[in-house]
Scaffold this active site. Sequence first.
Site, mmCIF file in Angstrom:
data_model
loop_
_atom_site.group_PDB
_atom_site.id
_atom_site.type_symbol
_atom_site.label_atom_id
_atom_site.label_comp_id
_atom_site.label_asym_id
_atom_site.label_seq_id
_atom_site.Cartn_x
_atom_site.Cartn_y
_atom_site.Cartn_z
ATOM 1 N N ALA A 123 0.816 -1.212 0.000
ATOM 2 C CA ALA A 123 0.000 0.000 0.000
ATOM 3 C C ALA A 123 0.848 1.260 0.000
ATOM 4 O O ALA A 123 0.375 2.340 -0.369
ATOM 5 C CB ALA A 123 -0.912 -0.002 1.230
ATOM 6 N N LYS A 124 2.099 1.144 0.411
ATOM 7 C CA LYS A 124 2.969 2.311 0.523
ATOM 8 C C LYS A 124 3.341 2.915 -0.825
ATOM 9 O O LYS A 124 3.809 4.061 -0.890
ATOM 10 C CB LYS A 124 4.231 1.955 1.311
ATOM 11 C CG LYS A 124 3.959 1.507 2.745
ATOM 12 C CD LYS A 124 3.279 2.590 3.570
ATOM 13 C CE LYS A 124 3.159 2.181 5.029
ATOM 14 N NZ LYS A 124 2.548 3.221 5.870
ATOM 15 N N ASP A 125 3.133 2.170 -1.914
ATOM 16 C CA ASP A 125 3.346 2.756 -3.246
ATOM 17 C C ASP A 125 2.501 4.007 -3.417
ATOM 18 O O ASP A 125 2.909 4.971 -4.080
ATOM 19 C CB ASP A 125 2.950 1.761 -4.338
ATOM 20 C CG ASP A 125 3.977 0.677 -4.561
ATOM 21 O OD1 ASP A 125 4.973 0.626 -3.818
ATOM 22 O OD2 ASP A 125 3.777 -0.146 -5.472
#
Length: 358
Positions: free
Chosen positions: A59-61
């Site tokens: 999700a950090k993308d």
Amino acid sequence: MAFFQRSKQNLTMENKIKAYNNILELVGETPLIKLNRIADNLSGNFYAKVEAFNPGHSAKDRIAKFIIEQAEAKGILKPGSTVVETTSGNTGFSIAMACMVKGYSCILAVSSKSSPDKIDMLRSMGAEVYVCPAHVSADDPRSYYEVAKRIHQETPNSIYINQYFNALNIEAHYKTTGPEIWNQTSGKITHLVACSGTGGTISGTARFLKEQNPEIKILAVDAYGSILKKYHETGEVDEEEIYPYRIEGLGKNLIPAATDFNVIDRYIKVTDAESAHMARKIAHSEGLFVGYTSGAAMQATLQYNLEGEFAADSNVVIIFPDHGSRYMSKIYSDDWMESQGFLQEESKTEAKKIEYIK
């Protein structure tokens, strides 16, 4: 002749190469997948928002792309700049990936709790990595928070992402994850279950969903050894709650400004061991190879279910934050599980035997 030219032009248009300009264009629009066997005895319908389908496998993308592009738009990031960040691994990888595509240098201060797999992946993406002791106070000069600050101060033409205190962390998910879940469920979502670390994912997603329907319940996941649950309930920081734990990217020993506690309805805590086993169980029951925090999110969902949180018609979305490949030397290693006291002899059947034919 004119007919031939027109036909040739049409052929060119029909056979236009359909390609992305770079890997960052693949960020977001991750799938919602119905959970079947693992949710068989639970009340309601359960769906996983599988963030491992992002190109950087987490999700950090979303926040890496969003924050860096915001900095570019404001003229803060320029050619030759360096991006500095504090990370437990996933944000660092996403930032390093974005920096590689865009041509920036990347320096990361990483918690020693991060798996060796994550640290190796950061280096493979060209990042300069400083591994800092995990079990020190946030204001200790050796902590990854303070090390990142010092590196930023000492590095000319650098920016510090500072995901724990950056409002753009929330905004990235408000603009992407929230709308995606709302659209994918046709507005029928009743509950969101998500881990709370920096707080950006759960806060941004929750803000959007609550604006669409204030009745949606936002259920957070915390770790034993973290202070977030009690702070949410009392507004007080209890340092007596702080002790070492193994789950990466979940819980905190400080209060991140990137967490909007007002949009979260409840917190529940999960253990290291149960979360690790749950991640392995997800792989074996659903064929989804997920990370440690995904196991934590599913474990919390089971606990919420036992407390009667869900009804037969509930539509529950659980955010699975990252991919299992980042934990090969941890939760997917029998040796590591056994060294932590997580793997008893009778539970080793979780992993299939490997037989070498000579």
